[in-house]
Design a protein around this motif. Structure first.
Motif, PDB file in Angstrom:
ATOM      1  N   ILE A 162       6.390  -0.594  -1.552  1.00  0.00           N
ATOM      2  CA  ILE A 162       5.391   0.224  -0.858  1.00  0.00           C
ATOM      3  C   ILE A 162       4.373   0.650  -1.912  1.00  0.00           C
ATOM      4  O   ILE A 162       4.715   1.304  -2.893  1.00  0.00           O
ATOM      5  N   GLU A 163       3.121   0.241  -1.701  1.00  0.00           N
ATOM      6  CA  GLU A 163       2.037   0.590  -2.619  1.00  0.00           C
ATOM      7  C   GLU A 163       1.548   2.011  -2.339  1.00  0.00           C
ATOM      8  O   GLU A 163       1.880   2.609  -1.317  1.00  0.00           O
ATOM      9  N   GLY A 178       3.282  -1.925   2.690  1.00  0.00           N
ATOM     10  CA  GLY A 178       4.662  -2.177   2.319  1.00  0.00           C
ATOM     11  C   GLY A 178       5.121  -3.562   2.703  1.00  0.00           C
ATOM     12  O   GLY A 178       4.421  -4.315   3.383  1.00  0.00           O
ATOM     13  N   CYS A 179       6.315  -3.871   2.257  1.00  0.00           N
ATOM     14  CA  CYS A 179       6.871  -5.191   2.490  1.00  0.00           C
ATOM     15  C   CYS A 179       8.375  -5.066   2.748  1.00  0.00           C
ATOM     16  O   CYS A 179       9.088  -4.411   1.990  1.00  0.00           O
ATOM     17  N   LEU A 180       8.819  -5.671   3.848  1.00  0.00           N
ATOM     18  CA  LEU A 180      10.228  -5.701   4.204  1.00  0.00           C
ATOM     19  C   LEU A 180      10.732  -7.121   3.995  1.00  0.00           C
ATOM     20  O   LEU A 180      10.096  -8.075   4.450  1.00  0.00           O
ATOM     21  N   GLU A 199       1.938  -1.392   7.254  1.00  0.00           N
ATOM     22  CA  GLU A 199       1.231  -0.256   6.685  1.00  0.00           C
ATOM     23  C   GLU A 199       1.959   1.009   7.106  1.00  0.00           C
ATOM     24  O   GLU A 199       2.422   1.117   8.243  1.00  0.00           O
ATOM     25  N   SER A 200       2.056   1.967   6.174  1.00  0.00           N
ATOM     26  CA  SER A 200       2.852   3.160   6.467  1.00  0.00           C
ATOM     27  C   SER A 200       2.259   4.406   5.819  1.00  0.00           C
ATOM     28  O   SER A 200       1.420   4.327   4.917  1.00  0.00           O
ATOM     29  N   LEU A 201       2.714   5.539   6.319  1.00  0.00           N
ATOM     30  CA  LEU A 201       2.381   6.860   5.785  1.00  0.00           C
ATOM     31  C   LEU A 201       3.670   7.648   5.634  1.00  0.00           C
ATOM     32  O   LEU A 201       4.653   7.360   6.310  1.00  0.00           O
ATOM     33  N   MET A 206      10.102   6.418  -0.232  1.00  0.00           N
ATOM     34  CA  MET A 206      11.451   5.933   0.077  1.00  0.00           C
ATOM     35  C   MET A 206      11.922   5.088  -1.104  1.00  0.00           C
ATOM     36  O   MET A 206      11.112   4.534  -1.849  1.00  0.00           O
ATOM     37  N   ALA A 207      13.232   4.962  -1.253  1.00  0.00           N
ATOM     38  CA  ALA A 207      13.810   4.197  -2.355  1.00  0.00           C
ATOM     39  C   ALA A 207      13.620   2.692  -2.115  1.00  0.00           C
ATOM     40  O   ALA A 207      14.066   2.169  -1.093  1.00  0.00           O
ATOM     41  N   LEU A 208      12.947   2.041  -3.042  1.00  0.00           N
ATOM     42  CA  LEU A 208      12.775   0.598  -2.950  1.00  0.00           C
ATOM     43  C   LEU A 208      14.110  -0.089  -3.205  1.00  0.00           C
ATOM     44  O   LEU A 208      14.959   0.413  -3.934  1.00  0.00           O
ATOM     45  N   GLY A 209      14.299  -1.226  -2.570  1.00  0.00           N
ATOM     46  CA  GLY A 209      15.537  -1.979  -2.729  1.00  0.00           C
ATOM     47  C   GLY A 209      16.641  -1.538  -1.789  1.00  0.00           C
ATOM     48  O   GLY A 209      17.722  -2.106  -1.784  1.00  0.00           O
ATOM     49  N   SER A 210      16.361  -0.521  -0.963  1.00  0.00           N
ATOM     50  CA  SER A 210      17.380  -0.039  -0.039  1.00  0.00           C
ATOM     51  C   SER A 210      17.267  -0.760   1.299  1.00  0.00           C
ATOM     52  O   SER A 210      16.220  -1.274   1.675  1.00  0.00           O
TER      53      SER A 210
END
Length: 125
Positions: free
Chosen positions: A81-82, A87-89, A99-101, A105-109
């Motif tokens: 998430i930039e 972001g990228c899932l 795109e998010s607001l 959040m923890a990356l890699g989770s």
């Protein structure tokens, strides 16, 4: 991602599909398809997602796609998430951009992304 069209829906260009990762629903953005057709597609999530509301930690489990009423749930690894919210899932070896607001959040989770609309774009190899 490889999918098979199961049936068409009530909305314009809506299709129900199955993939190795599960079953879902989306808006088809390509030449007309019919039940039984196979396609290689790319997902797009057009809605702005809220972290901790639309994107939530998955309580375990595996990568997958499922329907819960009129909501499509994508379960995968939160890859990135930039600062601008892009972001990228990572789901079943595929990357799905969104795109998010909201709060970080923890990356890699492992997370669930819940959305009412997904667009499906055919990829011609």
């Amino acid at each position: 991602m490889n999918i098979k069209i199961q049936m068409t829906g009530l909305k314009k260009d809506e299709v129900f599909f199955e993939a190795n990762a599960g079953e879902g629903r989306g808006i088809w953005c390509g030449a007309q398809v019919k039940p039984g057709d196979h396609a290689v597609i790319e997902f797009e999530i057009p809605a702005l997602l809220m972290r901790w509301v639309d994107i939530i930690p998955a309580g375990g489990g595996e990568h997958g796609i499922r329907l819960e009423g009129d909501v499509v749930v994508l379960t995968g690894v939160l890859d990135n998430i930039e600062e601008d919210g892009t972001g990228c899932l990572q789901l079943d070896g595929e990357l799905i951009m969104f795109e998010s607001l909201g709060e970080p959040m923890a990356l890699g989770s492992l997370v669930e992304v819940r959305t009412r609309e997904i667009r499906l774009y055919p990829i011609f190899l």
